[in-house]
Design a protein around this motif. Structure first.
Motif, PDB file in Angstrom:
ATOM      1  N   GLY A 120      29.581  44.062  35.906  1.00 11.23           N
ATOM      2  CA  GLY A 120      30.767  44.200  35.085  1.00 11.23           C
ATOM      3  C   GLY A 120      31.080  43.645  33.775  1.00 11.23           C
ATOM      4  O   GLY A 120      32.046  43.366  33.508  1.00 11.23           O
ATOM      5  N   LYS A 121      30.001  42.630  33.383  1.00  6.65           N
ATOM      6  CA  LYS A 121      30.081  41.541  32.397  1.00  6.65           C
ATOM      7  C   LYS A 121      29.812  42.580  31.190  1.00  6.65           C
ATOM      8  O   LYS A 121      29.754  43.627  31.124  1.00  6.65           O
ATOM      9  N   SER A 122      30.572  41.558  30.816  1.00  5.34           N
ATOM     10  CA  SER A 122      31.303  43.048  29.098  1.00  5.34           C
ATOM     11  C   SER A 122      30.139  43.225  28.414  1.00  5.34           C
ATOM     12  O   SER A 122      29.290  42.443  28.326  1.00  5.34           O
ATOM     13  N   LEU A 123      30.321  44.133  28.193  1.00  4.65           N
ATOM     14  CA  LEU A 123      28.702  44.674  27.051  1.00  4.65           C
ATOM     15  C   LEU A 123      29.605  44.052  25.401  1.00  4.65           C
ATOM     16  O   LEU A 123      30.168  43.867  24.839  1.00  4.65           O
ATOM     17  N   PRO A 124      27.989  43.446  24.712  1.00  2.48           N
ATOM     18  CA  PRO A 124      28.677  42.396  23.624  1.00  2.48           C
ATOM     19  C   PRO A 124      28.741  43.293  22.352  1.00  2.48           C
ATOM     20  O   PRO A 124      28.022  44.605  22.607  1.00  2.48           O
ATOM     21  N   ARG A 125      28.948  42.932  21.377  1.00  2.00           N
ATOM     22  CA  ARG A 125      29.293  43.983  20.103  1.00  2.00           C
ATOM     23  C   ARG A 125      28.043  43.848  19.570  1.00  2.00           C
ATOM     24  O   ARG A 125      27.194  42.472  19.893  1.00  2.00           O
ATOM     25  N   TYR A 126      28.346  45.139  18.673  1.00  2.00           N
ATOM     26  CA  TYR A 126      26.341  45.036  17.653  1.00  2.00           C
ATOM     27  C   TYR A 126      26.291  43.758  17.122  1.00  2.00           C
ATOM     28  O   TYR A 126      25.536  43.339  16.656  1.00  2.00           O
ATOM     29  N   ASN A 127      27.980  43.370  16.407  1.00  2.00           N
ATOM     30  CA  ASN A 127      28.051  42.309  15.084  1.00  2.00           C
ATOM     31  C   ASN A 127      29.240  41.476  15.276  1.00  2.00           C
ATOM     32  O   ASN A 127      29.978  42.596  16.261  1.00  2.00           O
ATOM     33  N   ASP A 128      29.979  41.096  14.142  1.00  2.00           N
ATOM     34  CA  ASP A 128      31.607  41.235  14.317  1.00  2.00           C
ATOM     35  C   ASP A 128      31.436  42.332  13.511  1.00  2.00           C
ATOM     36  O   ASP A 128      33.060  42.340  14.246  1.00  2.00           O
ATOM     37  N   GLU A 129      31.393  43.317  13.099  1.00  2.00           N
ATOM     38  CA  GLU A 129      31.978  44.714  12.506  1.00  2.00           C
ATOM     39  C   GLU A 129      32.026  45.533  13.184  1.00  2.00           C
ATOM     40  O   GLU A 129      32.646  46.055  13.782  1.00  2.00           O
ATOM     41  N   TYR A 130      31.037  45.831  14.654  1.00  2.00           N
ATOM     42  CA  TYR A 130      30.834  47.111  15.473  1.00  2.00           C
ATOM     43  C   TYR A 130      30.167  46.490  16.588  1.00  2.00           C
ATOM     44  O   TYR A 130      29.418  45.617  17.195  1.00  2.00           O
ATOM     45  N   GLY A 131      31.512  47.647  17.640  1.00  2.00           N
ATOM     46  CA  GLY A 131      30.880  47.502  19.121  1.00  2.00           C
ATOM     47  C   GLY A 131      29.441  47.628  19.600  1.00  2.00           C
ATOM     48  O   GLY A 131      28.969  47.902  18.712  1.00  2.00           O
ATOM     49  N   PHE A 132      29.497  47.470  21.299  1.00  2.00           N
ATOM     50  CA  PHE A 132      28.656  47.895  22.167  1.00  2.00           C
ATOM     51  C   PHE A 132      28.120  49.102  21.794  1.00  2.00           C
ATOM     52  O   PHE A 132      26.770  49.304  21.261  1.00  2.00           O
ATOM     53  N   ASP A 133      28.502  50.586  20.847  1.00  2.00           N
ATOM     54  CA  ASP A 133      28.988  51.980  20.827  1.00  2.00           C
ATOM     55  C   ASP A 133      27.311  51.829  19.802  1.00  2.00           C
ATOM     56  O   ASP A 133      26.395  52.706  20.113  1.00  2.00           O
ATOM     57  N   ILE A 134      27.850  51.265  18.692  1.00  2.00           N
ATOM     58  CA  ILE A 134      26.906  51.263  18.173  1.00  2.00           C
ATOM     59  C   ILE A 134      25.453  50.636  18.276  1.00  2.00           C
ATOM     60  O   ILE A 134      24.434  50.846  17.884  1.00  2.00           O
ATOM     61  N   LYS A 135      25.373  49.303  19.131  1.00  2.00           N
ATOM     62  CA  LYS A 135      24.416  48.964  19.557  1.00  2.00           C
ATOM     63  C   LYS A 135      23.499  49.904  20.131  1.00  2.00           C
ATOM     64  O   LYS A 135      22.509  49.859  20.122  1.00  2.00           O
ATOM     65  N   HIS A 136      24.603  50.556  21.085  1.00  2.00           N
ATOM     66  CA  HIS A 136      23.607  51.619  21.998  1.00  2.00           C
ATOM     67  C   HIS A 136      22.976  52.362  21.482  1.00  2.00           C
ATOM     68  O   HIS A 136      22.293  53.245  21.153  1.00  2.00           O
ATOM     69  N   ALA A 137      23.778  52.601  19.932  1.00  4.50           N
ATOM     70  CA  ALA A 137      23.371  54.272  19.191  1.00  4.50           C
ATOM     71  C   ALA A 137      22.243  54.161  18.615  1.00  4.50           C
ATOM     72  O   ALA A 137      21.142  54.648  18.587  1.00  4.50           O
ATOM     73  N   TYR A 138      21.803  52.669  18.085  1.00  5.21           N
ATOM     74  CA  TYR A 138      20.266  51.897  17.510  1.00  5.21           C
ATOM     75  C   TYR A 138      19.374  52.203  18.867  1.00  5.21           C
ATOM     76  O   TYR A 138      18.373  52.316  17.965  1.00  5.21           O
ATOM     77  N   ALA A 139      20.026  51.722  19.679  1.00 12.94           N
ATOM     78  CA  ALA A 139      19.020  51.314  20.585  1.00 12.94           C
ATOM     79  C   ALA A 139      18.320  52.731  21.419  1.00 12.94           C
ATOM     80  O   ALA A 139      16.755  53.030  21.664  1.00 12.94           O
ATOM     81  N   ALA A 140      18.844  53.864  21.044  1.00 14.35           N
ATOM     82  CA  ALA A 140      18.844  55.073  21.846  1.00 14.35           C
ATOM     83  C   ALA A 140      18.359  56.466  20.517  1.00 14.35           C
ATOM     84  O   ALA A 140      16.795  56.784  20.831  1.00 14.35           O
ATOM     85  N   ALA A 141      18.408  55.723  19.182  1.00  9.77           N
ATOM     86  CA  ALA A 141      17.578  56.468  18.602  1.00  9.77           C
ATOM     87  C   ALA A 141      15.845  56.065  18.758  1.00  9.77           C
ATOM     88  O   ALA A 141      15.360  56.487  18.323  1.00  9.77           O
TER      89      ALA A 141
END
Length: 364
Positions: A120-141
């Motif tokens: 249940g640990k909260s998903l971290p933000r990618y940076n101050d501007e973007y949430g985890f969705d973007i972090k995941h997207a870059y990793a998946a790419a």
């Protein structure tokens, strides 16, 4: 003479009765997985109105466009996260062909997902501007870079054939909401063209919806740049693809198809404003609002995952009071926004099918 007349009349009545019975027998029955509810009534009344040529709200066939989010709208996302998150976690942390060569930032992202799912640990933000969705997207790419389109399609289908954690008698490939499949069927028979507009990878979505007959050209999602097997670093505008070359995925993320990006992609790829829109979260609000801007009569629907008996609707560690408060707020927010609310608990007779049973999550 009277006998002949009477016999003829009886014969005619008999034939008419047979035709009537046959028509009733052959008449298609819709929405067998639904309870009678205001959301379903609203949908049926809307479709009957806009497909009636005598109605002032009549919509020509070519403009009957419906858009559907995928995860949580017509396919499960609570097992216990998005399909594409679960697949990345497996790819990076468990797949013996990749786990030992995954880049460190990709491993970090996969571990973020695992920690979220298991503790249940909260998903971290990618940076101050973007949430985890973007972090995941870059990793998946990065994680699928170098795969051909066919290889990636097979990889998705192989993972989708696995049993779903948290349910018995269900694979990822079969985790569709049965009532929503009936909506597709109903709209198709009333000459609507529907599109999948998802934040998930376009090619993941294509692989998953192929089995329910949605064509690949009606799927819009997250995109990475493609190139050919022999192209190298040369720009596509300068390079001529050879006959025997294949397209491969790169690690260059082009777009994460969320919120207003969904609206832009609809405008670019469909070229028409939808008249019906279905979603399940705030990420779909922009798409819904775009639909409601249509000069045609339009309608939007939000599914609320409020069934914790047949599905995993509660967040990690959420008690009944917090769960009920969150659901009440969602219902209030969507109603105020003029979206029709679909309650999975109250409106669906079944979610995944009567043989699918919710179970506790199991981690090895």
């Amino acid at each position: 003479m009277k006998k002949k007349y009477l016999f003829g009349l009886l014969s005619l009545l008999f034939v008419m009765l047979l035709i009537s019975c046959s028509s009733k027998k052959d008449e298609k029955v819709y929405f067998e997985s639904w309870n009678e509810c205001t959301s379903l009534t609203a949908l049926k009344e809307y479709v009957e109105d806009v497909t009636n040529e005598k109605s002032a709200n009549y919509i020509p066939v070519e403009d009957r466009i419906a858009t559907f989010d995928m995860d949580g709208t017509f396919i499960g996302e609570l097992y216990p996260s998005y399909f594409e998150y679960n697949m990345l976690e497996y790819r990076v942390l468990d797949d013996p062909t990749y786990k030992d060569i995954a880049p460190s930032d990709v491993v970090e992202t996969a571990q973020d997902i695992r920690d979220f799912v298991r503790t249940g640990k909260s998903l971290p933000r990618y940076n101050d501007e973007y949430g985890f969705d973007i972090k995941h997207a870059y990793a998946a790419a990065k994680a699928y870079s170098g795969m051909t389109i066919a290889q990636f399609d097979q990889y998705v289908k192989d993972f989708a054939s696995k049993s779903v954690n948290g349910f018995s008698n269900m694979t990822y490939a079969k985790s569709f909401y049965q009532p929503m499949l009936e909506v597709f069927d109903y709209l198709d028979d009333n000459d609507f063209t529907f599109y999948v507009i998802s934040g998930s990878d376009r090619f993941i979505c294509r692989s998953l919806v192929e089995s329910i007959g949605i064509p690949a050209n009606r799927v819009i999602g997250m995109d990475v740049e493609l190139k050919t097997t022999e192209q190298g670093d040369e720009a596509g505008v300068n390079y001529t693809c050879g006959v025997n070359e294949k397209l491969i995925r790169t690690d260059n993320l082009l777009i994460k198809n969320l919120k207003t990006n969904k609206v832009k992609q609809i405008a670019q790829e469909i070229g028409k404003i939808p008249v019906l829109s279905f979603g399940n979260s705030g990420g779909d609000s922009a798409m819904h609002n775009y639909c409601l801007s249509n000069s045609y009569k339009s309608m939007t629907f939000m599914l609320v995952a409020d069934d914790d008996t047949r599905d995993h609707a509660k967040k990690y560690g959420e008690d009944d009071e917090a769960f009920n408060a969150r659901i009440a707020k969602l219902n209030s927010d969507w109603t105020k926004a003029n979206y029709n609310v679909i309650s999975m608990k109250n409106d669906f007779k079944t979610i995944y099918g009567t043989n699918v049973i919710k179970t506790d999550f199991v981690y090895q």
